[in-house]
Motif scaffolding. Structure first.
Motif, PDB file in Angstrom:
ATOM      1  N   LYS A  57       0.841  -1.197   0.000  1.00  0.00           N
ATOM      2  CA  LYS A  57       0.000   0.000   0.000  1.00  0.00           C
ATOM      3  C   LYS A  57       0.877   1.249   0.000  1.00  0.00           C
ATOM      4  N   ALA A  58       2.017   1.165   0.655  1.00  0.00           N
ATOM      5  CA  ALA A  58       2.929   2.312   0.705  1.00  0.00           C
ATOM      6  C   ALA A  58       3.363   2.715  -0.704  1.00  0.00           C
ATOM      7  N   THR A  59       3.621   1.741  -1.555  1.00  0.00           N
ATOM      8  CA  THR A  59       4.003   2.045  -2.934  1.00  0.00           C
ATOM      9  C   THR A  59       2.849   2.707  -3.669  1.00  0.00           C
ATOM     10  N   ASN A  60       1.646   2.224  -3.447  1.00  0.00           N
ATOM     11  CA  ASN A  60       0.457   2.824  -4.053  1.00  0.00           C
ATOM     12  C   ASN A  60       0.345   4.291  -3.645  1.00  0.00           C
ATOM     13  N   TYR A  61       0.485   4.568  -2.348  1.00  0.00           N
ATOM     14  CA  TYR A  61       0.403   5.943  -1.858  1.00  0.00           C
ATOM     15  C   TYR A  61       1.556   6.791  -2.402  1.00  0.00           C
ATOM     16  N   ALA A  62       2.736   6.209  -2.496  1.00  0.00           N
ATOM     17  CA  ALA A  62       3.896   6.943  -3.015  1.00  0.00           C
ATOM     18  C   ALA A  62       3.681   7.338  -4.476  1.00  0.00           C
ATOM     19  N   LEU A  63       3.180   6.411  -5.283  1.00  0.00           N
ATOM     20  CA  LEU A  63       2.918   6.707  -6.694  1.00  0.00           C
ATOM     21  C   LEU A  63       1.874   7.818  -6.836  1.00  0.00           C
ATOM     22  N   HIS A  64       0.798   7.725  -6.062  1.00  0.00           N
ATOM     23  CA  HIS A  64      -0.244   8.750  -6.133  1.00  0.00           C
ATOM     24  C   HIS A  64       0.247  10.100  -5.604  1.00  0.00           C
ATOM     25  N   THR A  65       1.053  10.067  -4.557  1.00  0.00           N
ATOM     26  CA  THR A  65       1.613  11.306  -4.018  1.00  0.00           C
ATOM     27  C   THR A  65       2.513  11.973  -5.043  1.00  0.00           C
ATOM     28  N   MET A  66       3.370  11.195  -5.671  1.00  0.00           N
ATOM     29  CA  MET A  66       4.268  11.757  -6.682  1.00  0.00           C
ATOM     30  C   MET A  66       3.477  12.286  -7.873  1.00  0.00           C
ATOM     31  N   LEU A  67       2.437  11.585  -8.262  1.00  0.00           N
ATOM     32  CA  LEU A  67       1.594  12.059  -9.362  1.00  0.00           C
ATOM     33  C   LEU A  67       0.985  13.422  -9.000  1.00  0.00           C
ATOM     34  N   PHE A  68       0.490  13.535  -7.785  1.00  0.00           N
ATOM     35  CA  PHE A  68      -0.103  14.793  -7.338  1.00  0.00           C
ATOM     36  C   PHE A  68       0.932  15.913  -7.316  1.00  0.00           C
ATOM     37  N   LEU A  69       2.114  15.641  -6.770  1.00  0.00           N
ATOM     38  CA  LEU A  69       3.152  16.662  -6.684  1.00  0.00           C
ATOM     39  C   LEU A  69       3.640  17.104  -8.061  1.00  0.00           C
ATOM     40  N   VAL A  70       3.784  16.164  -8.973  1.00  0.00           N
ATOM     41  CA  VAL A  70       4.225  16.501 -10.331  1.00  0.00           C
ATOM     42  C   VAL A  70       3.132  17.284 -11.058  1.00  0.00           C
ATOM     43  N   ALA A  71       1.884  16.873 -10.886  1.00  0.00           N
ATOM     44  CA  ALA A  71       0.768  17.573 -11.537  1.00  0.00           C
ATOM     45  C   ALA A  71       0.595  18.982 -10.981  1.00  0.00           C
ATOM     46  N   ALA A  72       0.907  19.170  -9.701  1.00  0.00           N
ATOM     47  CA  ALA A  72       0.777  20.493  -9.086  1.00  0.00           C
ATOM     48  C   ALA A  72       1.728  21.485  -9.747  1.00  0.00           C
ATOM     49  N   SER A  73       2.835  20.986 -10.234  1.00  0.00           N
ATOM     50  CA  SER A  73       3.855  21.756 -10.958  1.00  0.00           C
ATOM     51  C   SER A  73       4.084  23.160 -10.400  1.00  0.00           C
ATOM     52  N   SER A  74       4.218  23.223  -9.121  1.00  0.00           N
ATOM     53  CA  SER A  74       4.489  24.499  -8.467  1.00  0.00           C
ATOM     54  C   SER A  74       5.705  24.330  -7.575  1.00  0.00           C
ATOM     55  N   ASP A  75       6.433  25.409  -7.419  1.00  0.00           N
ATOM     56  CA  ASP A  75       7.563  25.353  -6.498  1.00  0.00           C
ATOM     57  C   ASP A  75       7.108  25.514  -5.059  1.00  0.00           C
ATOM     58  N   LYS A  76       5.826  25.844  -4.886  1.00  0.00           N
ATOM     59  CA  LYS A  76       5.272  26.005  -3.544  1.00  0.00           C
ATOM     60  C   LYS A  76       5.086  24.612  -2.922  1.00  0.00           C
ATOM     61  N   PRO A  77       5.628  24.388  -1.742  1.00  0.00           N
ATOM     62  CA  PRO A  77       5.487  23.077  -1.100  1.00  0.00           C
ATOM     63  C   PRO A  77       4.019  22.746  -0.785  1.00  0.00           C
ATOM     64  N   VAL A  78       3.708  21.461  -0.854  1.00  0.00           N
ATOM     65  CA  VAL A  78       2.367  20.967  -0.527  1.00  0.00           C
ATOM     66  C   VAL A  78       2.462  20.269   0.821  1.00  0.00           C
ATOM     67  N   GLY A  79       1.590  20.637   1.733  1.00  0.00           N
ATOM     68  CA  GLY A  79       1.617  20.084   3.079  1.00  0.00           C
ATOM     69  C   GLY A  79       1.208  18.630   3.139  1.00  0.00           C
TER      70      GLY A  79
END
Length: 133
Positions: A5-27
């Motif tokens: 499940k950790a890998t599933n969450y990691a993939l989705h988290t990375m997808l979200f961070l890449v899609a956000a495409s902002s230099d502003k950190p996401v909490g």
């Protein structure tokens, strides 16, 4: 074959961070809420992604996480290895005098799968979604 499940969450988290495409950190709270997982659990996953050099953390009131590496270079395999490690999925436990033929087939299959995951870049999926997805 099953990943944690950790890998599933990691993939989705990375997808979200890449899609956000902002230099502003996401909490972490926002990332956890997006996936319906506890922030404490997700923090452990984020720590592994930081150690792998995929993301970086920023502390403070406006802190959070953002992509560290070039987005175009981050593959599914990079993320999976950050969470699962790089050990082979199959290990023959029988005592053979010579190379195990079964293990040879399994390792070849694993190498083909890893090559596919290496070629699949997370940014390619991010281009297909919106951050609100």
């Amino acid at each position: 074959m099953k990943y944690s499940k950790a890998t599933n969450y990691a993939l989705h988290t990375m997808l979200f961070l890449v899609a956000a495409s902002s230099d502003k950190p996401v909490g972490v709270a926002q990332l956890a809420e997006k996936q319906g997982v506890s922030p404490t659990y997700l923090s452990k996953i984020l720590t592994k992604l930081v150690k792998a050099g995929l993301i970086e953390s920023a502390s403070g009131a406006n802190g959070g996480y953002r992509v560290k590496r070039k987005k175009e270079e981050i593959s599914f395999l990079d993320i999976i290895h950050a969470i699962e490690g790089t050990a082979s999925l199959f290990d023959c436990s029988l005592n053979h005098p010579a190379e195990c033929l079964i293990q040879k087939v399994m390792v070849e299959a694993e190498q083909k799968m890893e090559q596919h995951l290496l070629n699949q870049k997370i940014v390619e999926l991010a281009a297909k979604i919106t951050v609100d997805s």
